[in-house]
Design an enzyme around this catalytic site. Sequence first.
Site, mmCIF file in Angstrom:
data_model
loop_
_atom_site.group_PDB
_atom_site.id
_atom_site.type_symbol
_atom_site.label_atom_id
_atom_site.label_comp_id
_atom_site.label_asym_id
_atom_site.label_seq_id
_atom_site.Cartn_x
_atom_site.Cartn_y
_atom_site.Cartn_z
ATOM 1 N N HIS A 76 50.059 52.911 51.925
ATOM 2 C CA HIS A 76 50.252 52.368 50.579
ATOM 3 C C HIS A 76 49.599 53.255 49.524
ATOM 4 O O HIS A 76 48.751 54.101 49.840
ATOM 5 C CB HIS A 76 49.677 50.949 50.482
ATOM 6 C CG HIS A 76 50.549 49.908 51.094
ATOM 7 N ND1 HIS A 76 50.569 49.663 52.452
ATOM 8 C CD2 HIS A 76 51.450 49.064 50.544
ATOM 9 C CE1 HIS A 76 51.452 48.702 52.703
ATOM 10 N NE2 HIS A 76 52.000 48.313 51.562
ATOM 11 N N LYS B 297 45.836 49.959 46.003
ATOM 12 C CA LYS B 297 45.877 48.697 46.764
ATOM 13 C C LYS B 297 44.446 48.314 47.185
ATOM 14 O O LYS B 297 43.725 49.140 47.737
ATOM 15 C CB LYS B 297 46.775 48.864 47.996
ATOM 16 C CG LYS B 297 46.976 47.582 48.783
ATOM 17 C CD LYS B 297 48.103 47.717 49.775
ATOM 18 C CE LYS B 297 48.219 46.495 50.674
ATOM 19 N NZ LYS B 297 48.480 45.274 49.903
HETATM 20 N N1 LIG Z 1 54.757 40.378 48.852
HETATM 21 C C1 LIG Z 1 55.187 41.562 48.408
HETATM 22 O O1 LIG Z 1 56.334 41.974 48.651
HETATM 23 C C2 LIG Z 1 54.246 42.401 47.571
HETATM 24 C C3 LIG Z 1 54.702 43.595 46.988
HETATM 25 C C4 LIG Z 1 53.816 44.331 46.192
HETATM 26 C C5 LIG Z 1 52.521 43.855 45.974
HETATM 27 N N2 LIG Z 1 52.118 42.707 46.590
HETATM 28 C C6 LIG Z 1 50.795 42.125 46.338
HETATM 29 O O2 LIG Z 1 50.824 41.526 45.044
HETATM 30 C C7 LIG Z 1 49.520 41.506 44.488
HETATM 31 C C8 LIG Z 1 49.568 42.122 43.096
HETATM 32 O O3 LIG Z 1 49.920 43.500 43.202
HETATM 33 P P1 LIG Z 1 49.966 44.445 41.908
HETATM 34 O O4 LIG Z 1 50.201 45.823 42.407
HETATM 35 O O5 LIG Z 1 50.896 43.866 40.906
HETATM 36 O O6 LIG Z 1 48.462 44.300 41.386
HETATM 37 P P2 LIG Z 1 47.922 44.553 39.911
HETATM 38 O O7 LIG Z 1 46.435 44.757 40.044
HETATM 39 O O8 LIG Z 1 48.726 45.588 39.211
HETATM 40 O O9 LIG Z 1 48.205 43.163 39.150
HETATM 41 C C9 LIG Z 1 47.477 41.994 39.340
HETATM 42 C C10 LIG Z 1 47.431 41.261 38.017
HETATM 43 O O10 LIG Z 1 46.859 39.979 38.232
HETATM 44 C C11 LIG Z 1 46.010 39.716 37.116
HETATM 45 N N3 LIG Z 1 45.059 38.664 37.470
HETATM 46 C C12 LIG Z 1 43.889 38.776 38.147
HETATM 47 N N4 LIG Z 1 43.285 37.591 38.231
HETATM 48 C C13 LIG Z 1 44.106 36.698 37.616
HETATM 49 C C14 LIG Z 1 44.042 35.316 37.392
HETATM 50 N N5 LIG Z 1 42.995 34.583 37.824
HETATM 51 N N6 LIG Z 1 45.056 34.715 36.731
HETATM 52 C C15 LIG Z 1 46.118 35.439 36.286
HETATM 53 N N7 LIG Z 1 46.236 36.775 36.465
HETATM 54 C C16 LIG Z 1 45.242 37.387 37.127
HETATM 55 C C17 LIG Z 1 45.371 41.052 36.801
HETATM 56 O O11 LIG Z 1 44.796 41.101 35.511
HETATM 57 C C18 LIG Z 1 46.572 41.977 36.949
HETATM 58 O O12 LIG Z 1 47.295 42.081 35.736
HETATM 59 C C19 LIG Z 1 48.631 42.250 45.495
HETATM 60 O O13 LIG Z 1 47.986 41.328 46.330
HETATM 61 C C20 LIG Z 1 49.626 43.095 46.284
HETATM 62 O O14 LIG Z 1 49.150 43.415 47.564
HETATM 63 C C21 LIG Z 1 52.956 41.985 47.368
#
Ligand SMILES: NC(=O)c1ccc[n+]([C@@H]2O[C@H](COP(=O)([O-])OP(=O)(O)OC[C@H]3O[C@@H](n4cnc5c(N)ncnc54)[C@H](O)[C@@H]3O)[C@@H](O)[C@H]2O)c1
Length: 255
Positions: free
Chosen positions: A139, A143
């Site tokens: 990744h 991450k």
């Molecule tokens: N299931 C899937 O297919 C898939 C795909 C990609 C990423 N993910 C997962 O999704 C999650 C997010 O990934 P990302 O790359 O977008 O991360 P990122 O860090 O870019 O975004 C996370 C966002 O959540 C916000 N946040 C944090 N605490 C919060 C709260 N209490 N309330 C509201 N917002 C809050 C942050 O400020 C940030 O904007 C990770 O856990 C990642 O592993 C899953």
Amino acid sequence: MIKVGVLGAKGRMGSLVSETVRGARDLELVAEVDVGDSRDDLRGCDVVVDFTSPGVVMDNLRWCVRSGLNMVIGTSGFDGARLAEANDLLDNSTRQTPQAAVKPRVLVVPNFSVGAVLMMKFAEQAARFFESAEIVELHHAGKVDAPSGTAARTAAMIAAARSAAGTGPAPDATATQLEGARGAIVSGVHVHSVRMAGLVAHQEVLLGGHGETLTIRHDSLDRASFMPGVIMAVRGIASLSPGLTVGLEGLLGLA
Ligand SMILES: NC(=O)c1ccc[n+]([C@@H]2O[C@H](COP(=O)([O-])OP(=O)(O)OC[C@H]3O[C@@H](n4cnc5c(N)ncnc54)[C@H](O)[C@@H]3O)[C@@H](O)[C@H]2O)c1
């Protein structure tokens, strides 16, 4: 119109979900919530999509379930203990209405990419035919958790298939090793995590037997690969049984 709220709306995934929802004729984006915003804006949504972080997602889950909101969760970190907690929460949050008992629906999806779901399914099918099975997940360097939710779920699916077929432990003569050299052991399966600038989300399942190996590889080259699955989940969650569902397989007709 399906009313959609997004938690983690300023993040890499959340912002793309918002954009995709805005572009869908049958969906209405009614709330974009990130750190510092009130979750009250989510009340009245038909479904809330969470892409935040493993450290905060359980608090969001508790709030949404207690508010009676359906939830699609993409945030990683859902191990057995968290899924059990989600189940308990849903059982204890059933509301009695004059018509029936109403329980929200929570759909936890370790990977929204259709290709990745197929990769997991193929790995599950192949696992019993090979002595050895290991996973390498790769990744982007941003991450925060390892191994990935997809790798953990693939490991659990491989382990269950091997256990059902009576396949013994994979051969491994390692007697000495530097800590971590053989990766993390998830459900009895070795999982190796690579974090590297330039990558998005990739996984290889390596299977080995008598004089042959099989490699099943999936590459998400762009976060756009997750959007068809997210939209399918948003549209399909109302058709699922109330309570907890894990994975997109049911909605894809692969269950
Ligand atoms: N299931 C899937 O297919 C898939 C795909 C990609 C990423 N993910 C997962 O999704 C999650 C997010 O990934 P990302 O790359 O977008 O991360 P990122 O860090 O870019 O975004 C996370 C966002 O959540 C916000 N946040 C944090 N605490 C919060 C709260 N209490 N309330 C509201 N917002 C809050 C942050 O400020 C940030 O904007 C990770 O856990 C990642 O592993 C899953």
